[in-house]
Scaffold this motif. Sequence first.
Motif, mmCIF file in Angstrom:
data_model
loop_
_atom_site.group_PDB
_atom_site.id
_atom_site.type_symbol
_atom_site.label_atom_id
_atom_site.label_comp_id
_atom_site.label_asym_id
_atom_site.label_seq_id
_atom_site.Cartn_x
_atom_site.Cartn_y
_atom_site.Cartn_z
ATOM 1 N N GLN A 199 10.146 6.932 7.651
ATOM 2 C CA GLN A 199 8.735 7.012 6.997
ATOM 3 C C GLN A 199 8.751 8.316 6.341
ATOM 4 N N VAL B 292 10.172 2.689 2.479
ATOM 5 C CA VAL B 292 8.911 1.665 2.557
ATOM 6 C C VAL B 292 9.630 0.631 3.487
ATOM 7 N N THR C 140 0.915 -1.148 0.135
ATOM 8 C CA THR C 140 0.011 -0.001 0.153
ATOM 9 C C THR C 140 0.706 1.143 0.031
ATOM 10 N N ARG C 141 1.865 1.274 0.720
ATOM 11 C CA ARG C 141 2.841 2.244 0.858
ATOM 12 C C ARG C 141 3.660 2.530 -0.431
#
Length: 491
Positions: A121, A126, A62-63
Amino acid sequence: MTSNSNGIGPVLAFASATELLDRLARREFTARELLEFHLDRLDRLNGSVNAIIFTDLAAARTRADAADAATAKGKRWGPLHGLPMTVKETNNVAGWPTTYGDPAMANFVPSRNAAVIERLQAAGAVIFGKSNVPLNALDWQSYNAIHGTTRNPWNLERTPGGSSGGASAALAAGLAPLELGSDAGGSIRFPSHFCGVFGHKPTPGIVPAFGNERNESLLDNDLVTSGPMARSVADLSLALEVVAGAAGPAAAAWRLELPKARATRLKDFRVSVITDSPVAEVDEPYRAAIRSLAARLRAEGAEVIEEALPFTDHAAHHTTYLQLLRGSASIRLPDAAFEDAVRRSAEPNSNASRYIWQTAQAYAQRHRDWLKAEEARARLKREWAAFFQKVDVVVAPATVCAAFPLDEARPREERLLRINGRDVDYNDQLFWAGLATLPSLPATAAPIGLVEGLPVGVQVIGPYLHDRTTLAFAAELERLHPFVPPPGFGA
């Protein structure tokens, strides 16, 4: 060149993080493709080394997708935008277990990120998983009852080091391009040396421990510091810029401005090269490699002196280090173990080894004894500062030998190593860790070649807060001895 389904060739498994970020920025591949490339390698190769022991693949995907969406809009989160990476298991990541390999902590899940994780982050990383450690991060082998044994990619019967052993194995095997370890007893420097990668133990205090306390304890330990591990010095420097600086309440008052490197070319450095110690004898093949390095440094124009340190009593230095290092761990002892240490320390005719007896003494010491050790440490810091007026860096062994065979049959306190044809106490290695830890100095680990088919490296120790000096010198060593992948992990 063969490639996976994303068209990313296997050579990129061993590319530096800096190169990967550059190619991501040029859109040669997407963050999701780069992540999937590493996850494919993880699926195929991690089983043999057991370096990465926890993953959150859904969140990572998702990231990565979000990073690609930001890129498509012309946005960049920060200097690590879209880079997949892992972190040492002892780092607190919200919602992920932080166990220290200890079954007693198997169910501990921190509710918030450590400051260093927040910074990684925020810079765009990631983070897709965690790498293995020894029980309570207290060994130079990385095995525990929760996650099993991590092996060295260069030889699966050898240790990758510890306590950041999973980190070094993951980097060497091409499973992750960047890692975040920690060090008080050589936990970045030993595994970097054993696996042929680079690591940096920063000056204590410049990388915050805020939010990264064990089991959400509030007590800090100024012997311990987090630091980056990678396959190039440029990556170490990049990651250090990301994670360093005040955090928590301290951020209201100060900003970090590290001095520039004292030199950037070998010919401009003044270097003290250390090859041995009466406290922790160095195996001759490894010592010969360091002597060869010294000759190369001279040939490159560096000013080299040999076996010069700001102190001559190695035993006293080591005793002070053990007193503070092991004493700082006494707070975590169960009451029964502490009482046993008190009893052991008072036994006049103990049959225990010198290390076991010294550890018991450190656990049971009086506060006045602790203050005396801190006084000796303060004096040593001044001696180092005066010494660094004459030299720029000290190049020393990372430990006593190349990666040694796995030994899980005996507890660490009872192990022996075969050095120069005789058995020595496994724990004597701590001397080389304490060389930089006790006086609060930065140290960068860098490979210098192979000995009998195994990588070896050195630690480059510099003046207090002169992290950029040790990194600059290590970058010159990298020019002579770049990272070399281990056989068998290129596919």
